[in-house]
Design a protein around this motif. Sequence first.
Motif, short mmCIF file in Angstrom:
data_model
loop_
_atom_site.label_atom_id
_atom_site.label_comp_id
_atom_site.label_asym_id
_atom_site.label_seq_id
_atom_site.Cartn_x
_atom_site.Cartn_y
_atom_site.Cartn_z
N ILE A 159 0.83 -1.21 0.00
CA ILE A 159 0.00 0.00 0.00
C ILE A 159 0.87 1.26 0.00
O ILE A 159 0.44 2.31 -0.48
CB ILE A 159 -0.96 0.04 1.20
N GLY A 211 -1.67 -4.77 2.61
CA GLY A 211 -1.70 -3.81 3.70
C GLY A 211 -0.83 -4.32 4.84
O GLY A 211 -0.03 -5.24 4.67
N ASP A 263 -5.87 -4.98 1.60
CA ASP A 263 -5.51 -4.14 2.74
C ASP A 263 -6.64 -3.95 3.75
O ASP A 263 -6.57 -3.05 4.60
CB ASP A 263 -5.02 -2.77 2.26
#
Length: 269
Positions: A159, A211, A263
């Motif tokens: 991310i 994530g 994520d």
Amino acid sequence: MNSISELMGLNGRTALVTGATGVIGREIASTIAELKGDLILVDRPGSVYTDLIKLLKDINGQCSATVIDCDLESSNSRKNLAKSLNQKNINIDILVNNAAFVADTKLDGWVTSFEKQSVETWERAINVNLTAVFDLSKLLMSKYNSKVHIGSIINIASIYGILGPDYSLYSGTSMGNPAAYAASKGGVVQLTRWMSTTLAPKVRVNTISPGGLFREQPSEFVKRYEDRTPMARMANPADFKGAVAFLSSDLSAYVTGHNLIVDGGWSVW
């Protein structure tokens, strides 16, 4: 018409996974084995593969697992990896570029203030996290068994390849967010787009952007991260199995150039 189970099967296909003995690498390898694929496990010299190979055999007794050490920081070692595949007469169908310096890697000039982040460590991270992805993908192009299957390259980004860091998460801890990590992972996302058009239609190229993965971080960091995540928790390694199964198999036969963000909703805010 092919069934879902037929589309997701990897019987007769071989996947090369870098960083195979790491937390996410193990999940990637076990996913391939569960789908009846064979494996080439790649990690740094000195890595221990015994437990991973046992796990793969427990999942799929017919799984072939070949081990090749490679220092991805070295261009000669990357070339030797390709030579080793030639010597063993091994073709591949799937390449997973997973190995990387991550945020909790212990390096001087890595997790520190911007002013103290070193150029030497920046260069090492860019070399492993980005240059090796480019170089290994290029070196292995001749190894794709394209007469049988369309190849698949899966690049593992983050991310933080698409978002800036929220430093309030790290307050009061020794954690941080190195510039080279973000820059290299952002480069991986864009390199994926570039390779997806360049290598089509012989090879599909996609990215998975994880994530935050729970790694026994300080409780205050975990609490802040969970409060900021719609799914209200950090990721665990098994959360990436579905993305790997999708992008490695014919379930994604018409998907290329995509960045699959896993994520828990972190990036929707």
